[in-house]
Design an enzyme around this catalytic site. Structure first.
Site, mmCIF file in Angstrom:
data_model
loop_
_atom_site.group_PDB
_atom_site.id
_atom_site.type_symbol
_atom_site.label_atom_id
_atom_site.label_comp_id
_atom_site.label_asym_id
_atom_site.label_seq_id
_atom_site.Cartn_x
_atom_site.Cartn_y
_atom_site.Cartn_z
ATOM 1 N N HIS A 18 0.846 -1.205 0.000
ATOM 2 C CA HIS A 18 0.000 0.000 0.000
ATOM 3 C C HIS A 18 0.876 1.248 0.000
ATOM 4 O O HIS A 18 0.705 2.147 -0.816
ATOM 5 C CB HIS A 18 -0.916 0.012 1.231
ATOM 6 C CG HIS A 18 -2.009 -1.004 1.148
ATOM 7 N ND1 HIS A 18 -3.333 -0.658 1.064
ATOM 8 C CD2 HIS A 18 -1.972 -2.343 1.097
ATOM 9 C CE1 HIS A 18 -4.065 -1.768 0.979
ATOM 10 N NE2 HIS A 18 -3.254 -2.796 1.015
ATOM 11 N N ASP A 119 -5.313 6.266 1.481
ATOM 12 C CA ASP A 119 -5.392 4.826 1.271
ATOM 13 C C ASP A 119 -6.867 4.425 1.175
ATOM 14 O O ASP A 119 -7.735 5.088 1.771
ATOM 15 C CB ASP A 119 -4.757 4.113 2.473
ATOM 16 C CG ASP A 119 -4.571 2.624 2.217
ATOM 17 O OD1 ASP A 119 -3.475 2.256 1.777
ATOM 18 O OD2 ASP A 119 -5.521 1.847 2.457
HETATM 19 C C1 LIG Z 1 -7.415 -4.343 -2.073
HETATM 20 O O1 LIG Z 1 -8.370 -4.978 -1.290
HETATM 21 C C2 LIG Z 1 -7.931 -5.480 -0.094
HETATM 22 C C3 LIG Z 1 -6.620 -5.370 0.373
HETATM 23 C C4 LIG Z 1 -6.264 -5.922 1.588
HETATM 24 C C5 LIG Z 1 -4.904 -5.877 2.067
HETATM 25 O O2 LIG Z 1 -4.695 -5.418 3.313
HETATM 26 C C6 LIG Z 1 -3.418 -5.376 3.803
HETATM 27 C C7 LIG Z 1 -3.229 -4.903 5.094
HETATM 28 C C8 LIG Z 1 -1.945 -4.840 5.618
HETATM 29 O O3 LIG Z 1 -1.750 -4.336 6.839
HETATM 30 C C9 LIG Z 1 -0.857 -5.237 4.894
HETATM 31 C C10 LIG Z 1 -1.035 -5.724 3.621
HETATM 32 O O4 LIG Z 1 -0.024 -6.126 2.965
HETATM 33 C C11 LIG Z 1 -2.316 -5.789 3.061
HETATM 34 C C12 LIG Z 1 -2.535 -6.233 1.775
HETATM 35 C C13 LIG Z 1 -3.837 -6.284 1.301
HETATM 36 O O5 LIG Z 1 -4.106 -6.719 0.078
HETATM 37 C C14 LIG Z 1 -3.167 -6.672 -0.964
HETATM 38 O O6 LIG Z 1 -2.719 -5.356 -1.145
HETATM 39 C C15 LIG Z 1 -1.865 -5.185 -2.277
HETATM 40 C C16 LIG Z 1 -1.466 -3.746 -2.328
HETATM 41 O O7 LIG Z 1 -0.740 -3.494 -1.183
HETATM 42 C C17 LIG Z 1 -2.574 -5.587 -3.574
HETATM 43 O O8 LIG Z 1 -3.670 -4.745 -3.865
HETATM 44 C C18 LIG Z 1 -3.074 -7.002 -3.420
HETATM 45 O O9 LIG Z 1 -3.867 -7.324 -4.534
HETATM 46 C C19 LIG Z 1 -3.910 -7.151 -2.184
HETATM 47 O O10 LIG Z 1 -4.272 -8.495 -2.026
HETATM 48 C C20 LIG Z 1 -7.227 -6.575 2.361
HETATM 49 C C21 LIG Z 1 -8.514 -6.675 1.859
HETATM 50 O O11 LIG Z 1 -9.502 -7.305 2.529
HETATM 51 C C22 LIG Z 1 -9.110 -8.480 3.141
HETATM 52 C C23 LIG Z 1 -8.871 -6.153 0.636
HETATM 53 O O12 LIG Z 1 -10.121 -6.296 0.178
#
Ligand SMILES: COc1cc(-c2[o+]c3cc(O)cc([O-])c3cc2O[C@@H]2O[C@H](CO)[C@H](O)[C@H](O)[C@H]2O)cc(OC)c1O
Ligand SMILES: O=c1ccn([C@@H]2O[C@H](COP(=O)(O)OP(=O)(O)O)[C@@H](O)[C@H]2O)c(=O)[nH]1
Length: 488
Positions: A18, A119
């Protein structure tokens, strides 16, 4: 007095994907948008010790980059102790920072603020921006499809009162996507009784109040979802904020150190002969799953590079301050069945720790990618034209898997049992690896062709005159025009 360059004030969630995805995107605005800006990154103290050291390492590196980026550490807040799920925890923890964000943005005066960039989990802070009279932008680090779904969630919430897997007709209609089978809906929305669901409906609703949405995607990568948002199908009767698809934003370039062992191994393999398996920053498998993977790889006969990680040390509780949510280095002697490494010697490499994924995907020997389907991994794969087989594990990855196979056509399907913790059986994985890698497979041929097409789409989009380059210019102009000195 010299005029002050308007500031982009960034509020990223602390996770590397992120934070870095938002920062890299905003650096593009700084460097390539055509207008002068500065960046101020508001740093929340992450809820875990591990994430805190990761964020500090990013801050140190970026502070030394020589760009006009400053860092403002926000005061610490209490961590919610009663959160039922990760997404609820993240959204609530971030929201507790609202008064501090307000103070930090107000203190920017007399410097104009071009945008408070939020974010996706911080979307409710559009209110802070509005109170201060400055524009707000939501940064979407995931897919345009996830964005289209989130904008549409409040509508779905009104229309569908049962769980998604109980809907008449057996599919969920998300404008811009083929009908979505409920098994592919993202984790936070599969249980409507969970506060995670309520938060996602709320976040989707708050996206609508932003001045704009910056998305790490490209028009021609996800034309369906992006068109549905732009032409008002996502939220009937209400215009969505303009979306700026400025991606793919990938921090490219190799690690710069001497050639990594994985890359050296790939140097010895024929072109497009190796299937690469890697499951993101949080993917790991139990022993029983590992056995299924070994059987599939052995039987497929294909060459492979497999990043295999062990369980994290953390207890999995949202916001637990110690321990880690990240996988540990795998103990291969313990995890792999006896004789596996000897039997696959020369044609397979199992790598037990973090691997240089971007360098691996860039290597000509890699012909296919079995991935958890995190959006950054997908973009990196498409950037190099590598077809995929998605094995979703968490977050929104089931929806990503659906989009890659059913909409974009860049991946072959893999049978994942979501009810059994996303378990995949050896026979299913073997079939998928063969389909992805075998020259004769029609399914694989189509995915390879599409992935090659998307490689060109990605590179054209960010080149001068491309759609993402144009979106960056539009965003830069909008940011410059909208810049305002925060009201006290
Ligand atoms: C995008 O939709 C969602 C993302 C997340 C999510 O949350 C998260 C929280 C953290 O503290 C650390 C993380 O690494 C993390 C990652 C994450 O999803 C991933 O994020 C990536 C970008 O950083 C990328 O978009 C990936 O495709 C994601 O899988 C959580 C969530 O709900 C569970 C989401 O809907
Ligand atoms: O062994 C690994 C595992 C992951 N990654 C990188 O970590 C990021 C993972 O982001 P993604 O959005 O795919 O998934 P997440 O980890 O956020 O679930 C990508 O840039 C990968 O290249 C890597 O370099 N080596």
């Amino acid at each position: 007095m010299a005029t002050l360059a308007p500031a982009l004030v960034l509020l990223p969630e602390w996770g590397a994907g992120h934070l870095m995805s938002m920062l890299e995107s905003c650096k593009r605005v700084l460097l390539g948008g055509g207008e002068a800006f500065s960046i101020t990154l508001l740093v929340m103290r992450p809820p875990t010790d591990e994430a805190t050291s990761e964020v500090e390492a990013h801050v140190r590196r970026e502070a030394a980059s020589g760009l006009d980026i400053s860092f403002h550490r926000l005061p610490a807040v209490e961590t919610p102790s009663d959160a039922a799920g990760v997404e609820e925890f993240i959204a609530r923890y971030i929201q507790l920072h609202a008064p501090h964000v307000r103070d930090a943005v107000a203190a920017m005066a007399p410097r104009p603020v071009a945008g408070l960039v939020l974010d996706m989990f911080a979307a409710p802070m559009v209110d802070v921006a509005r109170d201060l009279g400055v524009p707000s932008y939501v940064f979407m680090s995931s897919t345009g499809a996830m964005l289209a779904l989130m904008l549409h969630l409040p509508v779905l919430h009104e229309r569908i009162t049962v769980e998604f897997d109980e809907v008449d007709g057996g599919v969920v209609d998300v404008p811009g996507l083929p009908p979505v089978p409920p098994a592919f809906m993202p984790c936070p929305v599969v249980d409507k009784k969970s506060p995670n669901y309520t938060w996602f409906v709320h976040l989707g609703d708050r996206f609508m109040d932003a001045t704009g949405i910056i998305a790490n995607t490209a028009d021609a990568l996800e034309p369906g979802p992006l068109a549905a948002i732009a032409d008002g199908r996502s939220v009937p009767g209400r215009a969505a904020p303009p979306v700026y698809p400025i991606g793919p934003v990938i921090s490219l370039g190799s690690s710069g150190k001497s050639e990594h062992e994985c890359v050296a191994w790939l140097d010895g393999q024929p072109v497009a002969s190796v299937v690469f398996l890697c499951f993101g920053s949080m993917g790991w498998f139990e022993a029983a799953q590992v056995v299924e993977i070994t059987e599939a790889l052995e039987r497929s006969g294909h060459r492979f590079l497999w990043v295999l990680r062990g369980p994290p040390t953390g207890n999995g509780e949202a916001g637990a301050p110690d321990g880690s949510e990240h996988p540990t280095d795998a103990n291969l002697d313990e995890l792999l069945p006896e004789g596996f490494l000897e039997r696959t010697k020369g044609r397979g490499l199992v790598w037990p720790t973090w691997a240089p994924q971007k360098d691996i995907l860039a290597h000509a020997a890699v012909g296919g990618f079995v991935t958890h389907g995190g959006w950054n991994s997908v973009l990196e794969s498409l950037w190099h034209g590598v077809p995929m087989a998605p094995w979703p594990l968490y977050a929104e990855q089931h929806l990503n898997a659906f989009e890659l196979v059913a909409d974009m056509g860049v991946a072959v399907p893999l049978k994942v049992d979501r009810k059994r913790d996303n378990f995949v059986e050896a026979a299913g994985l073997e079939r998928t690896v063969r389909s992805l890698m075998d020259g004769e497979s029609e399914e694989g041929r189509k995915a390879r062709e599409k992935a090659a097409e998307m490689k060109a789409v990605c590179r054209n989009a960010v080149a001068d005159g491309g759609s993402s380059h144009a979106a960056l210019q539009r965003l830069s102009v909008a940011l410059h025009r909208g810049a305002a000195v925060p009201k006290k």
